[in-house]
Structure formats: C-alpha cells, structure tokens
Design a protein around this motif. Structure first.
Motif, PDB file in Angstrom:
ATOM      1  N   ALA A  40     -19.003  10.258  18.374  1.00  0.00           N
ATOM      2  CA  ALA A  40     -18.961   9.763  16.992  1.00  0.00           C
ATOM      3  C   ALA A  40     -19.068  10.914  15.991  1.00  0.00           C
ATOM      4  CB  ALA A  40     -20.092   8.755  16.771  1.00  0.00           C
ATOM      5  N   LEU A  41     -19.924  11.882  16.312  1.00  0.00           N
ATOM      6  CA  LEU A  41     -20.018  13.059  15.432  1.00  0.00           C
ATOM      7  C   LEU A  41     -18.740  13.891  15.471  1.00  0.00           C
ATOM      8  CD1 LEU A  41     -23.680  14.268  16.085  1.00  0.00           C
ATOM      9  CD2 LEU A  41     -22.745  13.415  13.930  1.00  0.00           C
ATOM     10  N   ILE A  42     -18.195  14.093  16.689  1.00  0.00           N
ATOM     11  CA  ILE A  42     -16.980  14.907  16.819  1.00  0.00           C
ATOM     12  C   ILE A  42     -15.802  14.234  16.105  1.00  0.00           C
ATOM     13  CG2 ILE A  42     -15.299  15.783  18.484  1.00  0.00           C
ATOM     14  CD1 ILE A  42     -17.615  16.173  20.437  1.00  0.00           C
ATOM     15  N   ALA A  43     -15.769  12.918  16.106  1.00  0.00           N
ATOM     16  CA  ALA A  43     -14.665  12.209  15.452  1.00  0.00           C
ATOM     17  C   ALA A  43     -14.639  12.433  13.942  1.00  0.00           C
ATOM     18  CB  ALA A  43     -14.761  10.718  15.760  1.00  0.00           C
ATOM     19  N   GLN A  44     -15.787  12.792  13.372  1.00  0.00           N
ATOM     20  CA  GLN A  44     -15.848  13.056  11.935  1.00  0.00           C
ATOM     21  C   GLN A  44     -15.499  14.490  11.575  1.00  0.00           C
ATOM     22  OE1 GLN A  44     -16.506  10.667   9.623  1.00  0.00           O
ATOM     23  NE2 GLN A  44     -16.518   9.233  11.347  1.00  0.00           N
ATOM     24  N   VAL A  45     -15.344  15.355  12.585  1.00  0.00           N
ATOM     25  CA  VAL A  45     -15.077  16.771  12.318  1.00  0.00           C
ATOM     26  C   VAL A  45     -13.775  16.977  11.559  1.00  0.00           C
ATOM     27  CG1 VAL A  45     -14.606  19.001  13.410  1.00  0.00           C
ATOM     28  CG2 VAL A  45     -16.522  17.591  14.193  1.00  0.00           C
ATOM     29  N   PRO A  46     -12.664  16.275  11.877  1.00  0.00           N
ATOM     30  CA  PRO A  46     -11.452  16.483  11.075  1.00  0.00           C
ATOM     31  C   PRO A  46     -11.650  16.199   9.586  1.00  0.00           C
ATOM     32  CG  PRO A  46     -10.914  15.356  13.112  1.00  0.00           C
ATOM     33  CD  PRO A  46     -12.410  15.405  13.040  1.00  0.00           C
ATOM     34  N   LEU A  47     -12.425  15.166   9.259  1.00  0.00           N
ATOM     35  CA  LEU A  47     -12.682  14.868   7.854  1.00  0.00           C
ATOM     36  C   LEU A  47     -13.473  15.997   7.198  1.00  0.00           C
ATOM     37  CD1 LEU A  47     -12.698  12.988   5.418  1.00  0.00           C
ATOM     38  CD2 LEU A  47     -14.725  11.873   6.389  1.00  0.00           C
ATOM     39  N   TRP A  48     -14.512  16.469   7.878  1.00  0.00           N
ATOM     40  CA  TRP A  48     -15.295  17.569   7.312  1.00  0.00           C
ATOM     41  C   TRP A  48     -14.462  18.853   7.207  1.00  0.00           C
ATOM     42  CZ3 TRP A  48     -19.468  16.138  11.431  1.00  0.00           C
ATOM     43  CH2 TRP A  48     -20.084  14.942  11.039  1.00  0.00           C
ATOM     44  N   GLY A  49     -13.626  19.099   8.213  1.00  0.00           N
ATOM     45  CA  GLY A  49     -12.754  20.267   8.133  1.00  0.00           C
ATOM     46  C   GLY A  49     -11.759  20.165   6.984  1.00  0.00           C
ATOM     47  N   ALA A  50     -11.239  18.954   6.747  1.00  0.00           N
ATOM     48  CA  ALA A  50     -10.317  18.771   5.619  1.00  0.00           C
ATOM     49  C   ALA A  50     -11.011  19.055   4.294  1.00  0.00           C
ATOM     50  CB  ALA A  50      -9.759  17.352   5.638  1.00  0.00           C
ATOM     51  N   ILE A  51     -12.277  18.642   4.182  1.00  0.00           N
ATOM     52  CA  ILE A  51     -13.021  18.923   2.949  1.00  0.00           C
ATOM     53  C   ILE A  51     -13.177  20.425   2.744  1.00  0.00           C
ATOM     54  CG2 ILE A  51     -15.259  18.655   1.821  1.00  0.00           C
ATOM     55  CD1 ILE A  51     -15.517  15.951   3.181  1.00  0.00           C
ATOM     56  N   LEU A  52     -13.578  21.130   3.797  1.00  0.00           N
ATOM     57  CA  LEU A  52     -13.780  22.579   3.664  1.00  0.00           C
ATOM     58  C   LEU A  52     -12.470  23.302   3.372  1.00  0.00           C
ATOM     59  CD1 LEU A  52     -16.351  23.356   6.506  1.00  0.00           C
ATOM     60  CD2 LEU A  52     -16.703  23.569   4.047  1.00  0.00           C
ATOM     61  N   LEU A  53     -11.443  23.008   4.162  1.00  0.00           N
ATOM     62  CA  LEU A  53     -10.172  23.703   3.970  1.00  0.00           C
ATOM     63  C   LEU A  53      -9.552  23.358   2.609  1.00  0.00           C
ATOM     64  CD1 LEU A  53      -8.664  23.206   7.539  1.00  0.00           C
ATOM     65  CD2 LEU A  53      -9.560  25.322   6.561  1.00  0.00           C
ATOM     66  N   GLY A  54      -9.635  22.092   2.225  1.00  0.00           N
ATOM     67  CA  GLY A  54      -9.099  21.705   0.920  1.00  0.00           C
ATOM     68  C   GLY A  54      -9.854  22.349  -0.229  1.00  0.00           C
ATOM     69  N   ALA A  55     -11.178  22.449  -0.101  1.00  0.00           N
ATOM     70  CA  ALA A  55     -11.964  23.078  -1.159  1.00  0.00           C
ATOM     71  C   ALA A  55     -11.639  24.559  -1.288  1.00  0.00           C
ATOM     72  CB  ALA A  55     -13.453  22.870  -0.892  1.00  0.00           C
ATOM     73  N   VAL A  56     -11.496  25.231  -0.154  1.00  0.00           N
ATOM     74  CA  VAL A  56     -11.153  26.656  -0.203  1.00  0.00           C
ATOM     75  C   VAL A  56      -9.770  26.851  -0.819  1.00  0.00           C
ATOM     76  CG1 VAL A  56     -10.703  28.692   1.208  1.00  0.00           C
ATOM     77  CG2 VAL A  56     -12.667  27.228   1.725  1.00  0.00           C
ATOM     78  N   TRP A  57      -8.823  25.990  -0.444  1.00  0.00           N
ATOM     79  CA  TRP A  57      -7.478  26.095  -1.014  1.00  0.00           C
ATOM     80  C   TRP A  57      -7.494  25.835  -2.526  1.00  0.00           C
ATOM     81  CZ3 TRP A  57      -4.460  22.300  -3.384  1.00  0.00           C
ATOM     82  CH2 TRP A  57      -3.126  22.646  -3.625  1.00  0.00           C
ATOM     83  N   LEU A  58      -8.259  24.819  -2.957  1.00  0.00           N
ATOM     84  CA  LEU A  58      -8.359  24.542  -4.387  1.00  0.00           C
ATOM     85  C   LEU A  58      -8.944  25.725  -5.148  1.00  0.00           C
ATOM     86  CD1 LEU A  58      -9.554  20.818  -4.620  1.00  0.00           C
ATOM     87  CD2 LEU A  58      -7.446  21.782  -5.539  1.00  0.00           C
ATOM     88  N   CYS A  59      -9.982  26.316  -4.595  1.00  0.00           N
ATOM     89  CA  CYS A  59     -10.576  27.479  -5.260  1.00  0.00           C
ATOM     90  C   CYS A  59      -9.585  28.636  -5.345  1.00  0.00           C
ATOM     91  CB  CYS A  59     -11.840  27.911  -4.525  1.00  0.00           C
ATOM     92  SG  CYS A  59     -13.191  26.713  -4.636  1.00  0.00           S
TER      93      CYS A  59
END
Length: 828
Positions: free
Chosen positions: A305-324
């Motif tokens: 269940a925790l691993i299944a949420q990793v893509p969402l958390w990765g999208a947040i990090l990668l998207g935030a870095v790209w936005l910055c």
C-alpha cells in the motif's frame, strides 16, 4: 466508535495538493458535463412520467430513513455522505418530473384563456360550460404529478440541507477539538513504542514472505520481468532529467540564432513542451521500479500500500522541481518571474524543499492511516513533519518578501502600489503568519486546526505555481498570432489569466476544506438561476441566448459584407444609398437575432412586462435625448438628406460626412478635425448640403479696379478668364457683373458654375492668379484703400509769435494743467 471523531477532516487535511487539484479539475469537468447534458434532458418533448407506486414507496422509505438518521445523530460522516448522495438522486428525479407535460399544460391553459371566465348571469351555452369543465379537469389531472414532484423535491432539498448542516458542524467542531500535545513528555514513551511497533510490522511481513516457499516461487517466476524493469527504471530515474535537459539545451542553442518575435515564441513553446520530459521520463522509470517491487510480492499488505503511493509522491517531487525550473530559470532560458539571477537558485531549492516536506507529510499520513496509530503516536509523527513544512514555507515567504521589498520602498509618498505587488505582499504576510501559527497550534494540541492551515497554504502555493506556468504558456501561444513587441501586456493574456483564476476557485475551495458535495450544491443553486415574477432566469438560458445572438450577429455581419462588396456595387445606387441599405440590414439583423435568441432560449418575458413597462417610462425620461438621436439616425438612413462623402454645413460647422451612426454623425472639417454632431440636430436644424445629388456648384470671385478704368473692357477680360478655366461649365456660361461703385474701386464679380464644387477654393485661387497676370499685362490697376483727411482748423498748425491771444491762452492752459502734475508724474 465515536461518530463525532473528526476522521474525515484529518484525512482531508492530509490529502496531497496534487490529489486536490485533480479533484478540482474533475469537479470542473463534471459540472461542465452536467451543464452540457442538462439541456438535452430538458429539451425532451415528452413529459417525464409520474413515479410508480413502488418507486414512491422507495422514496418514502429513503426520506423516512434520512429523517430518523438525522434525529438520532449517531451516523458516521461516510454514512451521511452516502445518504446525501441518495437524496440528491431523488431530488434530480423530482426536478425533472416538474417539467413533465409542460407543453400539454400550456396548451390547456391557452384553451382556457380563449374560453375566458364563466359569465355570472349563466348565459353561457351548455356546450361551452362542459368544454371548460373538461379542460379544467384535465389540467388538474396533469398538474397533480407536477405538484407532487415539487413537494417531494422540496422535501429532498430540506433533508439535503440538514445533512450538510450536520457535516459542517462536525467539521467545525473538529477544528476546535483539542488533543494530546507532542511536547508532553508523559506521552512520549507510549507513543514512541507504538510507532516502533508500527514500523516493525511491515518488516515482519517482509521477513515472513522471504520464508514463504510460495512467495519465493512467484518471485523466481517474475524475475525475468523484475530485472529489466528494475534496470531500465533505475536508468530512466537517474539519467532522465539530465538527458532531457541536454536535449533542451541543444534545441535552444540551435534556435538561438533565429530572429523575430513569432520565431522566438515558437522556439520557447517547443522547449517548454520538451522540458516536460524532465518529469515524464524519470517518472516512467519510477513507475517501472514500483511495478518491479510489487512483482516481487515480498512487502506484504502495508508495504505494498505504501509502495503503490510512490508514483504519486514522485510526481509531486518531479513536478515541483520542474515548476521551479520554469519559474526561476537561469539565463539564457527565459523565466516566468524576472528576479535577480543570484536569488533564483535559492528559490528553486526552497521550492524543492517545500515539495519534499509535503511528500514527507503525505508519507506520514499514509503510514498513520495504514497502521491505525492512536492520537498520541499520530501527533508525535505529524509534529516534526509539520515543523519541516512550516520552516520551508517561512523560508519561501522571506525570500519573496526580500524580492518585493525594493519595489515597495521605491514607491513615493501617497503613491498606491500596483495590485500585483499588494497581492504578493499580502500572500507573503499570510504565509509567515501561518508558518508560525501552525506549529504553535499543534504544540498546544489543536492538530486539526494546524493541519487545516499549513497544508492548504502549501497546496495554494503549488496551485499558484501551476497557474503561472499555464499562463506563461498561453502568452507564448498568443505571441505566435500577434505582432506586438510585448505580448504579455496585451488584452488576451490578461483575459486568459482571469479565466484561469476563475477556474482555480473551485480547486482552492477544495484545498481549503470545502466538501465536494458543497461545491456541487452551490453550482446547482447557481444554475437554478433567479426568479422575476413567474419567470425563472438561469445561467443556462443566458448562455443559450448569448450563443444564439452571437450566431445571428455573425450572420448579419456576413450578409452586410456580402451586400457591401458583391451585390450593391453592381446596382445603380449611389454610395449613400448603399451605406443606408447596409446599415438598415444591420439593424434589422440584430433585431431579428435578439428575437430569435429570446425565443430559442425559452425566455418568457410576458410576466415581467408590467415591470419592464414601468421601467421603460422612467428610462425614457432619462434617455429621451439618446432615443431622439436614435430615431433621427433611422430617419437619416431612410430619407437620406445627407450621405457619406457629402459636403455639408450645419451649426456653423462645415466639412465632409464621414460616418452616420445610430446616435450621431461624424464630419471631417477642412482642418482635418472630426466633429460629432447628434442626429437630432441634423433632422431638426438647418443643414446646407453642397453636394446633394450632384457636385455642380457656383463660385464667386470678386475684384476691384481703379476709378477711370473702362468697365466694358474689364468685363470682357474677366469673362475670357472665366471661360478659359477647365472647371467652369460653358452652359450655363459664366457671368461678369459690375456690382457698383465702391469706396476705393469699381467692384466686379465673376459668377461661374463649376462641374465639381469641391474644387471651389482651388478654382477661386487660380482665377485670382489669372486676373492679376492679365491686369498687369493690360495695365489695369487694382487700387488699394485710399482716404482723404480734411482739417477743420488748419491754422493751429501754423507757428505764431509769442504774446498773441492764441499763444497766451495755450500757455495759460498748460500752466493750469501743470499744477495737477506731481513730481512722480514728471519722472514718468
């Protein structure tokens, strides 16, 4: 289980900003879908059938169950949400049923209106009476299910409002509820022990799966898939951003030499799109790694269940870095915010740190929900994560304040700051307050209130960053279709910004704790419209009216263009007549478009006719001048006393008619200035039209000769000069008149008819030149003004000897006068 426990609020406050934005977008799309599909339902010709007995019983049971549930007050939030969804479905059914048989009801009402009321004296025939009774009974029969649907819809709406009130009260109670403090040392041992047990449970599951032969067999079976997924995923995750960055750099270097605003905009759009690979490529690698981990089957239920949420958390990090990177890019790449290049790396780091804090908070919230931690362990886990988020938010706010401070300091005393600067300053102050207040609240024990402040604030920052990036992309797209040097200052990007702000409102409402059902309820109330008299006006009606009117307006303009360019030039109408026809078609087309739009939108204005009539009287008094000018404009277009291009004189103003509009007429004077004359002045006043019907007109040239000149000779010379000019008509022939004896000269006039009176000034000038030349050749003098001065007593100008009576009198007068002159006067 305690039904008043704020479990829903806690889960809502911990939802990721990515999820909330996605929910908001789904909300907007759902509302648009409902709006598009609603007219299809309402446009059905056949009425909605009445409920069957079974459906009626089901509705009564649902309503009774809802009333009992609300009276008991023990249902959970989830149960109330399910109950509310059922009530909303029933309300929609009843709302649709209210429009059933509407056409047949209108038909019966119109028939009854034709029959009129029954006479009091009983003189009506039996056939008419029976017909009226039959129509009345049929009308009552058709109205019965409609009235029942209205009653049931009102009951469902009342129950929905009660459910919403209960949920909102629980949400408010949860905000002010106090729990354990993370700074209380008494709870540390118990909370840390529970946290330790919660961490060891997934590890024990992994250890158990490693000892399970079936799991090991499945692992070996999937090994041929796990290995390539892992290797390729790790490669994309580690190298994806650098590969995409290198591609963007090479692409920008190749396009750097291109010139032109449009070429630059297309290049920036291309690099903008390609730079999305910095998110998509490593995120694809992350997905492969997650899938590889899940294929191992070794992590148990909680671990998976925790691993299944990793893509969402990765999208947040990668998207935030790209936005910055896009918002604060280093030169030569253009940045959305043009700030000091020395501060851009710090802003990017703070943005990435804020995203990391959000992800850590999401990891903690997910772990807490999966492990079922109690309040003590939960607050011990959430407190350090909230402190990290507050520090990141405070750091960002301080950097933004440092950027806005010079602009605020540069303002002079009494000068108002721009709206953007004031909004940024307000957001910075709010972020600082929240960053300080949230940790204090959770330290006291108000964890729900703290989470309802800090995480929505961080989510709002992320949403604003996304909106700025989208607006920047829209500005680049607009730059492809414009020739402006600075497209960002144009109207279209500003309108796009307003539209983005409006679309972001429901997402912001969800971020700050508003329930999705509350949002849909507000939308339903908005779409229901307002009621004036017996008529309801909904936004759907106004949208339909606007679309139909816009279509009619466009068709009218197309017809006008076809008439002006293709049809009318082939007729015998003059330019003024063609303009009148085109304008008349425009007025007629707009009027028909308005009537068709009102009818097509289903707007019944009969019920507000009295109110509109009363308002029209008051408006008529206030706008009588405008109405008078409008009517005068119609008269001018029909009678056509003047046309575009005519040379007219009205009210002391002379010039050419350039435009005849509904309210006023524009003339261009000979000084090349525009004069706006109300149409009423042209209709009621005196207008001189020098070119009405034709351009033939008369010119008068005056000239004087000296006394003693042969008048017949002068007359012949002037006639020859007039007849020799090419603009003077031979029939009628020009006339030369001996006007009379002037004070200084013998006055003559040339009166000639010109083939184009618009050249009158030029013709007069050329004739004057010809007169001066011919008179000089003939020795005829053009006199100038002469005056003879006669003196009544010229003897006073002769010198006289002293002592004569005149001299003595003059000296006496001078002596008397000198007595009144002061020394100051003598100096002057």
């Amino acid at each position: 289980m305690d039904m008043t426990q704020p479990s829903r609020l806690v889960s809502l406050a911990r939802t990721s900003w990515f999820g909330r934005i996605a929910a908001g977008l789904v909300c907007v799309l759902l509302l648009i879908t409902l709006e598009v599909s609603a007219p299809m339902v309402s446009a059905q010709v056949s009425g909605v059938p009445a409920l069957s007995d079974e459906e009626n019983q089901e509705w009564q049971a649902t309503a009774r169950r809802a009333e009992l549930t609300l009276e008991a007050g023990r249902a959970s939030d989830r149960a109330l949400e399910r109950l509310r969804a059922q009530l909303v479905e029933w309300r929609e059914v009843f709302t649709d049923a209210q429009g059933g048989h509407s056409q047949r009801i209108d038909n019966l009402q119109s028939q009854l209106a034709v029959l009129g009321p029954a006479p009091d004296d009983g003189s009506e025939s039996a056939e008419i009476t029976a017909r009226r009774q039959d129509l009345t009974e049929r009308l009552a029969e058709l109205r019965a299910p409609v009235l029942a649907a209205e009653t049931a819809a009102s009951r469902a709406a009342g129950l929905i409002a009660e459910v919403d009130t209960v949920l909102r009260n629980r949400q408010a109670d949860a905000l002010v509820s106090i729990g354990p403090s993370p700074l209380n040392p008494v709870d540390w041992a118990e909370g840390l022990a529970e946290l330790k047990d919660a961490v060891f449970v997934p590890l024990q599951e992994v250890r158990a799966n490693l000892d399970n032969e079936l799991r090991l067999f499945q692992f070996r079976q999937n090994l041929l898939v796990i290995i390539p997924f892992s290797l390729f995923g790790a490669l994309l995750l580690m190298r994806g951003r650098s590969w995409t960055g290198g591609l963007v750099s090479r692409l920008r270097e190749r396009l750097r030499l291109a010139s032109g605003a449009r070429v630059t905009a297309s290049a920036e759009i291309l690099t903008f799109v390609v730079s999305l690979g910095k998110v998509l490529v490593p995120w694809t690698g992350l997905l492969l790694l997650v899938q590889a981990l899940l294929l191992t089957g070794m992590f148990g239920l909680r671990g998976e269940a925790l691993i299944a949420q990793v893509p969402l958390w990765g999208a947040i990090l990668l998207g935030a870095v790209w936005l910055c990177d896009k918002l604060f890019s280093d030169p030569p790449a253009p940045a959305v915010f043009e700030v000091d290049p020395g501060r851009r790396p710090a802003l990017r780091r703070v943005g990435g740190g804020l995203a990391t804090a959000v992800v850590l908070a999401q990891v903690g919230a997910t772990f807490e929900a999966l492990s079922g931690l109690d309040e003590v362990a939960g607050v011990l886990l959430a407190f350090p994560l909230m402190v990290i988020s507050s520090l990141a938010l405070m750091r960002l706010a301080r950097l933004m304040r440092a950027l806005t401070a010079p602009a605020l300091a540069a303002l002079t005393e009494g000068e108002a700051a721009p709206l953007r600067l004031r909004a940024a300053n307000l957001l910075v102050r709010g972020a600082m307050v929240i960053a300080v207040l949230a940790p204090l609240l959770v330290a006291i024990g108000y964890r729900n209130a703290a989470e309802a402040l800090i995480y929505p604030a961080v989510d709002t920052v992320g949403l604003l960053a996304i909106l700025f990036a989208i607006h920047h992309l829209a500005t680049l797209v607009y730059a492809l279709f414009t020739t402006r040097d600075d497209p960002s200052e144009a109207l279209v990007p500003a309108l796009v910004g307003v539209a983005l702000a409006v679309l972001a409102l429901p997402i912001l409402a969800l971020i700050w704790g508003m329930r999705f059902t509350d949002l849909t309820e507000l939308w339903s109330q908005f779409m229901a419209g307002i009621t004036l008299g017996d008529t309801r006006f909904s936004p759907r009606d106004f949208i339909a009216f606007a679309i139909l009117f816009a279509v009619g307006y466009v068709v009218t303009r197309l017809v006008q263009g076809a008439l002006k360019t293709s049809v009318l030039p082939k007729t015998r109408l003059d330019q003024g007549g063609q303009t009148a026809v085109v304008s008349g078609v425009g007025y007629l087309g707009i009027t028909l478009a308005a009537l068709v739009a009102i009818t097509g939108a289903g707007l019944d204005l009969s019920s507000i006719a009295i109110v509109a009539g009363a308002l029209s009287v008051g408006i008529g008094f206030g706008l009588q001048t405008i109405v008078s000018n409008f009517v005068s404009g119609i008269i001018l277009l029909i009678e056509r006393p003047i046309s575009e291009g005519d040379w007219i004189e009205v009210g002391g103003q002379m010039g050419y008619v350039r435009d005849i509009s509904v309210r006023a007429t524009r003339i261009e004077t000979f000084d090349r200035t525009d004069v706006i004359i109300p149409n009423a002045d042209l209709v009621s006043g005196t207008v001189t039209n020098y070119t009405r019907g034709n351009t033939v007109g008369r010119v008068i040239v005056s000239v004087g000769v000296a006394y003693g000149t042969d008048t017949h000779r002068v007359e012949g010379i002037l006639r020859e000069i007039a007849e020799d000019h090419p603009m003077v008509l031979a029939n009628p022939a020009p006339a030369v008149l001996f006007q009379g004896f002037g004070a200084d000269s013998l006055d003559f006039e040339i009166r000639a008819i010109l083939r184009d009176v618009n050249w009158a000034l030029s013709v007069r000038s050329e004739i004057n030149h010809a007169i001066a030349k011919r008179f000089a050749e003939e020795g005829i003098e053009i006199p100038f003004a002469q005056r003879d001065v006669w003196l009544r007593n010229p003897e006073v100008l002769q010198p006289q000897a002293p002592g004569t009576p005149a001299t003595a009198e003059a000296e006496a007068g001078q002596a008397d006068t000198s007595e009144d002159i002061t020394p100051k006067d003598k100096e002057v």
